[in-house]
Structure formats: C-alpha cells, structure tokens
Write a protein that holds these residues in place. Structure first.
Motif, PDB file in Angstrom:
ATOM      1  N   LEU A 171       0.864  -1.192   0.000  1.00 53.52           N
ATOM      2  CA  LEU A 171       0.000   0.000   0.000  1.00 53.52           C
ATOM      3  C   LEU A 171       0.891   1.230   0.000  1.00 53.52           C
ATOM      4  N   PRO A 172       0.641   2.189  -0.906  1.00 55.97           N
ATOM      5  CA  PRO A 172       1.506   3.361  -0.970  1.00 55.97           C
ATOM      6  C   PRO A 172       1.289   4.267   0.243  1.00 55.97           C
ATOM      7  N   GLY A 173       2.362   4.812   0.811  1.00 55.56           N
ATOM      8  CA  GLY A 173       2.264   5.753   1.926  1.00 55.56           C
ATOM      9  C   GLY A 173       1.759   7.085   1.415  1.00 55.56           C
ATOM     10  N   GLU A 174       2.131   7.420   0.203  1.00 56.19           N
ATOM     11  CA  GLU A 174       1.630   8.633  -0.455  1.00 56.19           C
ATOM     12  C   GLU A 174       1.633   8.384  -1.958  1.00 56.19           C
ATOM     13  N   GLY A 175       0.974   9.258  -2.699  1.00 60.20           N
ATOM     14  CA  GLY A 175       0.912   9.106  -4.153  1.00 60.20           C
ATOM     15  C   GLY A 175       0.111   7.882  -4.536  1.00 60.20           C
ATOM     16  N   GLU A 176       0.635   7.106  -5.481  1.00 59.11           N
ATOM     17  CA  GLU A 176      -0.106   5.932  -5.933  1.00 59.11           C
ATOM     18  C   GLU A 176       0.839   4.762  -6.170  1.00 59.11           C
ATOM     19  N   ALA A 177       0.243   3.569  -6.365  1.00 61.26           N
ATOM     20  CA  ALA A 177       1.054   2.387  -6.661  1.00 61.26           C
ATOM     21  C   ALA A 177       0.350   1.584  -7.738  1.00 61.26           C
ATOM     22  N   LYS A 178       1.121   0.708  -8.400  1.00 59.24           N
ATOM     23  CA  LYS A 178       0.532  -0.197  -9.400  1.00 59.24           C
ATOM     24  C   LYS A 178       0.865  -1.620  -9.003  1.00 59.24           C
ATOM     25  N   LEU A 179      -0.141  -2.504  -9.118  1.00 63.38           N
ATOM     26  CA  LEU A 179       0.072  -3.917  -8.788  1.00 63.38           C
ATOM     27  C   LEU A 179      -0.401  -4.768  -9.954  1.00 63.38           C
ATOM     28  N   LYS A 180       0.270  -5.910 -10.153  1.00 63.62           N
ATOM     29  CA  LYS A 180      -0.073  -6.795 -11.263  1.00 63.62           C
ATOM     30  C   LYS A 180      -1.080  -7.847 -10.781  1.00 63.62           C
ATOM     31  N   VAL A 181      -2.167  -8.031 -11.540  1.00 66.82           N
ATOM     32  CA  VAL A 181      -3.190  -9.026 -11.183  1.00 66.82           C
ATOM     33  C   VAL A 181      -2.740 -10.388 -11.715  1.00 66.82           C
ATOM     34  N   ILE A 182      -2.473 -11.345 -10.795  1.00 68.56           N
ATOM     35  CA  ILE A 182      -1.908 -12.623 -11.253  1.00 68.56           C
ATOM     36  C   ILE A 182      -2.887 -13.795 -11.181  1.00 68.56           C
ATOM     37  N   GLY A 183      -4.104 -13.579 -10.651  1.00 64.13           N
ATOM     38  CA  GLY A 183      -5.059 -14.694 -10.578  1.00 64.13           C
ATOM     39  C   GLY A 183      -6.349 -14.254  -9.924  1.00 64.13           C
ATOM     40  N   THR A 184      -7.252 -15.223  -9.703  1.00 64.44           N
ATOM     41  CA  THR A 184      -8.573 -14.903  -9.135  1.00 64.44           C
ATOM     42  C   THR A 184      -8.927 -15.901  -8.031  1.00 64.44           C
ATOM     43  N   SER A 185      -9.469 -15.383  -6.932  1.00 63.03           N
ATOM     44  CA  SER A 185      -9.977 -16.240  -5.854  1.00 63.03           C
ATOM     45  C   SER A 185     -11.496 -16.077  -5.804  1.00 63.03           C
ATOM     46  N   TRP A 186     -12.207 -17.179  -6.080  1.00 62.77           N
ATOM     47  CA  TRP A 186     -13.676 -17.166  -6.065  1.00 62.77           C
ATOM     48  C   TRP A 186     -14.149 -17.793  -4.756  1.00 62.77           C
ATOM     49  N   ALA A 187     -15.406 -17.445  -4.361  1.00 66.23           N
ATOM     50  CA  ALA A 187     -15.984 -18.111  -3.188  1.00 66.23           C
ATOM     51  C   ALA A 187     -16.122 -19.593  -3.525  1.00 66.23           C
ATOM     52  N   GLY A 188     -15.511 -20.440  -2.710  1.00 63.46           N
ATOM     53  CA  GLY A 188     -15.579 -21.881  -2.953  1.00 63.46           C
ATOM     54  C   GLY A 188     -14.534 -22.389  -3.937  1.00 63.46           C
ATOM     55  N   ARG A 189     -13.823 -21.482  -4.601  1.00 60.44           N
ATOM     56  CA  ARG A 189     -12.759 -21.884  -5.530  1.00 60.44           C
ATOM     57  C   ARG A 189     -11.559 -20.962  -5.318  1.00 60.44           C
ATOM     58  N   PRO A 190     -10.775 -21.247  -4.285  1.00 58.14           N
ATOM     59  CA  PRO A 190      -9.715 -20.313  -3.897  1.00 58.14           C
ATOM     60  C   PRO A 190      -8.558 -20.280  -4.896  1.00 58.14           C
ATOM     61  N   TYR A 191      -7.816 -19.203  -4.882  1.00 55.69           N
ATOM     62  CA  TYR A 191      -6.582 -19.096  -5.668  1.00 55.69           C
ATOM     63  C   TYR A 191      -5.531 -19.901  -4.908  1.00 55.69           C
ATOM     64  N   THR A 192      -4.843 -20.804  -5.598  1.00 57.09           N
ATOM     65  CA  THR A 192      -3.955 -21.720  -4.870  1.00 57.09           C
ATOM     66  C   THR A 192      -2.497 -21.267  -4.876  1.00 57.09           C
ATOM     67  N   GLY A 193      -2.177 -20.271  -5.711  1.00 53.04           N
ATOM     68  CA  GLY A 193      -0.784 -19.801  -5.758  1.00 53.04           C
ATOM     69  C   GLY A 193      -0.491 -18.815  -4.632  1.00 53.04           C
ATOM     70  N   THR A 194       0.707 -18.272  -4.641  1.00 56.58           N
ATOM     71  CA  THR A 194       1.099 -17.264  -3.650  1.00 56.58           C
ATOM     72  C   THR A 194       1.242 -15.918  -4.360  1.00 56.58           C
TER      73      THR A 194
END
Ligand code: AMP
Ligand code: MG
Length: 421
Positions: free
Chosen positions: A80-103
């Motif tokens: 989380l950025p302390g100030e300004g902004e940040a960019k994060l890469k979306v690497i997968g999806t966690s669904w209810a009942g179908r969790p994301y298994t990676g780290t």
C-alpha cells in the motif's frame, strides 16, 4: 428497554390490605413455579420456538477461513503506498468456494470475490470501486488501511466457544447459527402441557344460537392464540357450567394431564366462594386482589400438583393477566432464561384518564407521526369487556400505580404485543 413496572415495587401503604402490586404478584408466582423436567433431541428446524436444554459449543471456526468481505483485489499491505499511488499486477482470481492456490508476491495482487479465501501472501482487500483496472494492472491511491475488508477465521464464532446457552429461546437466527457451526440436532426442553377451560352458565360456543343473557365464549379463543404462540401443547376442555360437580371434575381431569391449568371467569367476588371450596379441597390456591386495571382478581396456586391460573372473566382482563403473569411464569417453567417482556418509552399523542392506586394496562396504537417519529395513541374506550381494543391496539400503555393520567406529549411506558414476526 426498562423493566416493567419497576416503579410499583415498594411503598404499598396506599393500598387496601390484602392487595398485591403487579410486581409482588409476579414475584410470588415466579418463585413458586417449577421447571418442567424432560429433554428431547430434535432437528434444528424443529427446535424453532423451543428452549435449549444444554449449552452448545462450536466444533469449528465460523468463518472457517479468512476471507474477503467485498468484491475487489487481495493485496499485501506492505504494497500500500504511503503517499501518491502504486501499481500492482493481477496474477489470478480467488472465487468463493474456488480459492486461488498460488502465492501472491510483492508488487502483485489477486482478483477476489466476497467470501473467497484470502490467497497466501495477502492480508488486505481493496474494494473494486476504489481502484482503477487497466488490463492486468490495478492503480491504487494512498488511502487504504492494512487489513481492510477482511473477515478473519473464527471472528463470528471461534472453535470451542459457546454458541448458545441453555435456557435460550430458539429464534430464526439461532437455527441459522446452529447450521453455521454444522450442528444438525439440539437438546430442548419438552413442551409444556397446558389445559384450559372457560367457566360460566352464560357462555355459548360459536355455532349455537344465543338466548337472552347469553354470550359467546371468546376467552377460550384468545387463550388458544396466546398459548399457540408460546408453543405449548394445548388441551382445550371447553366450557364448564357453574356447577359444583362439573367444576370439580374439570379441575381433576385438567390437573391429571397438564403441567398448567388455566381457567377464565369465576374468580371475582360474587363467584369466588363456590370455586374456592372446590380448589381448597383439591389443592392450595390463593385468591388475590392485584392493584391493576384491568385484571384485579386473580387466583394462583396448585391443583393436584399442576400450576393453576384462575384468570378473571372479562375478555381484556384475561389477556392482560395472561401476558403479565401466566406468560412469564410459563416461560420459567419451560426453562427460559429471560422471561420479562421488553418495554420502552414514547411520547403520547392524546390524554389518558386514570385514577391513582392501580397500575393500568391501557391499549394503545404505536405508530409514526407526520414527521416520522414513533408515538403512541390510545385505542379509545378502555373497558375490560372491550376486547376489540386489544384487536385494534398493538401495545399496552402501562401507567404506573401512582399516576393520575397522562397528557399529550408526556412520555409513557409502552409494551408491544409483538416482536419481529
Ligand atoms: P366472571 O369473572 O365469571 O364473573 O366474569 C366476568 C365477566 O366476563 C362477565 O361479564 C362474563 O360474562 C364475562 N366472561 C366470563 N367468561 C367469559 C368468556 N369465556 N368469554 C367471554 N366473556 C366471558
Ligand atoms: Mg362467571
């Protein structure tokens, strides 16, 4: 919420000898009634309206896993950025009942939906409306708190913790809570058995023509309704004539099959002698005058081992004394921890007449005024025979013993007839 008629508890110097206050009568009744014995094991749906007999503990955490409270993105709070902004890469999806298994690593995040397990490497959920998504990247500003929008394993109910206590009257939320901890059945107290009958030569059953001076028996119907809602087993014994042998037999039969016997009529001064003799022979019953209106005469005691309530005959008095005395007493017998009925205080719309000396249970209508504020108004005529006032009203307006009436704008104590459903 305040406790009902707490104000009437002490000073009784102003009352005729042998008269009890509402609180005194209730105390005597509550300390005399026994708890029913007997426990049944029932499926949780059948447990609705029953009283839990044994504590229930949880074998699991609820929720069972730490999960998202929102649709959004699971991130590591270190990103989380302390100030300004940040960019994060979306690497997968966690669904209810179908969790994301990676780290999820530093600089990364996962799409997540409400109820989905938090992926390894994440501890915070950003609401989807709070970020900008561009292909496989999200842009976030410096306004998020570490840990936000996350529901922790066991935060509702922890494994090993107390879910519901013995003595709890089981409501819709409770059967849901029991389901949430995976409990299919619970131990509840057996149903109370209550026999009831009306007394009076003037009473006719509906369907019969009315002769001169005769009326239809309505008390057996209001008592049926109140008992039905309480969830007891009912034995309706009909109308008993004002006749020594019939009365004696009815009491004997009722006490033989029921935990509680409820009658209406026959306990007022003119009639008491006759019923009194019968009851003196069969058990130990006191005939009380209670400083209340309606509902002044009340008989209470034991008949052949059963708890006995001799309610007055007037239709409103029957309902008032049932609600104020018989209901809390039967809840105690059923093993309920809480037996009091909540009251609260509200502004009154009109004026109420009252004489000093008796607690009054007038019938009122709880509603909202033109500006949307909750207020209470009277149903009008307050005679103890005006049963339609109970039907038009939705609450009691409880006026304390020393009150001499109330004026528009006064704050009065109100006791609703119904809760939610
Ligand atoms: P009692 O206490 O028996 O003198 O009755 C008082 C008043 O209540 C009388 O006007 C009775 O007619 C009336 N009453 C008694 N029992 C019933 C009943 N089951 N249904 C309707 N009114 C009743
Ligand atoms: Mg009578």
């Amino acid at each position: 919420m305040s406790e009902t008629h707490a104000h009437a508890a002490n000073c009784c110097d102003d009352m005729p000898k042998g008269t009890l206050t509402v609180d005194q009568a209730l105390e005597r009744i509550q300390s005399a009634v026994p708890l029913v014995s007997g426990i049944e094991r029932v499926a949780i749906r059948e447990a609705l309206g029953r009283v839990l007999a044994v504590d229930v503990h949880s074998a699991v955490d609820v929720p069972s896993h730490t999960n998202s409270a929102m649709d959004g993105y699971a991130v590591n709070s270190a990103d989380l950025p302390g100030e300004g902004e940040a960019k994060l890469k979306v690497i997968g999806t966690s669904w209810a009942g179908r969790p994301y298994t990676g780290t999820v690593g530093r600089g990364e995040c996962a799409r997540i939906f409400t109820g989905a397990a938090m992926p390894d490497g994440t501890d915070t959920v950003l609401m989807q409306e709070a970020v900008e998504r561009d292909d496989d990247t999200i842009r976030l500003l410096a306004r998020h708190k570490a840990g936000e929008n996350v529901r922790h394993a066991g935060e509702d109910l922890a494994q090993g913790g107390l879910v519901l206590e013995a003595g709890h009257w089981i409501r819709p939320a409770d059967i849901g809570v029991l389901a949430s901890v995976g409990v299919p059945e619970v131990n509840v107290r057996r149903r109370l058995r209550v026999a009831f009958f009306s007394t009076g030569d003037e009473l006719r059953s509906i369907g019969e023509p009315l002769g001169k001076g005769e009326i239809y028996d309505s008390n057996r119907y209001t008592i049926y309704g109140m008992l039905k809602r309480l969830g007891v087993e009912m034995i309706d014994m009909g109308v008993i004539r004002d006749d020594r042998d019939a009365t004696r037999q009815a009491f004997k039969d009722a006490a033989a099959i029921a935990d509680v016997v409820i009658t209406s009529g026959g306990v007022s001064v003119g009639e008491a002698d006759f019923v009194k003799e019968t009851l003196d022979e069969l058990g130990k019953v006191d005939f009380w005058k209670i400083a209340m209106k309606p509902g002044k005469p009340l008989a209470f005691g034991f008949v052949d081992g059963a708890v006995f309530f001799g309610l007055p005959g007037n239709p409103v008095s029957v309902m008032v004394t049932f609600y104020q005395f018989a209901l809390p007493a039967m809840k105690s017998m059923m093993g309920c921890r809480e037996t009091f009925t909540p009251t609260f205080r509200l502004p009154l719309v009109d004026s109420l007449r009252k004489g000093k000396g008796r607690t009054e249970f007038q019938r009122g209508i709880l509603e909202r005024d033109a500006s949307g504020q909750p207020v209470v108004r009277t149903t009008g005529e307050q005679g103890s025979g005006i049963l339609s006032s109970m039907s038009r009203g939705n609450c009691f307006i409880i006026l304390p013993r020393d009150s001499e009436g109330a004026q528009p704008g006064d704050i009065v104590e109100v006791q609703p007839f119904d809760g939610i459903v």
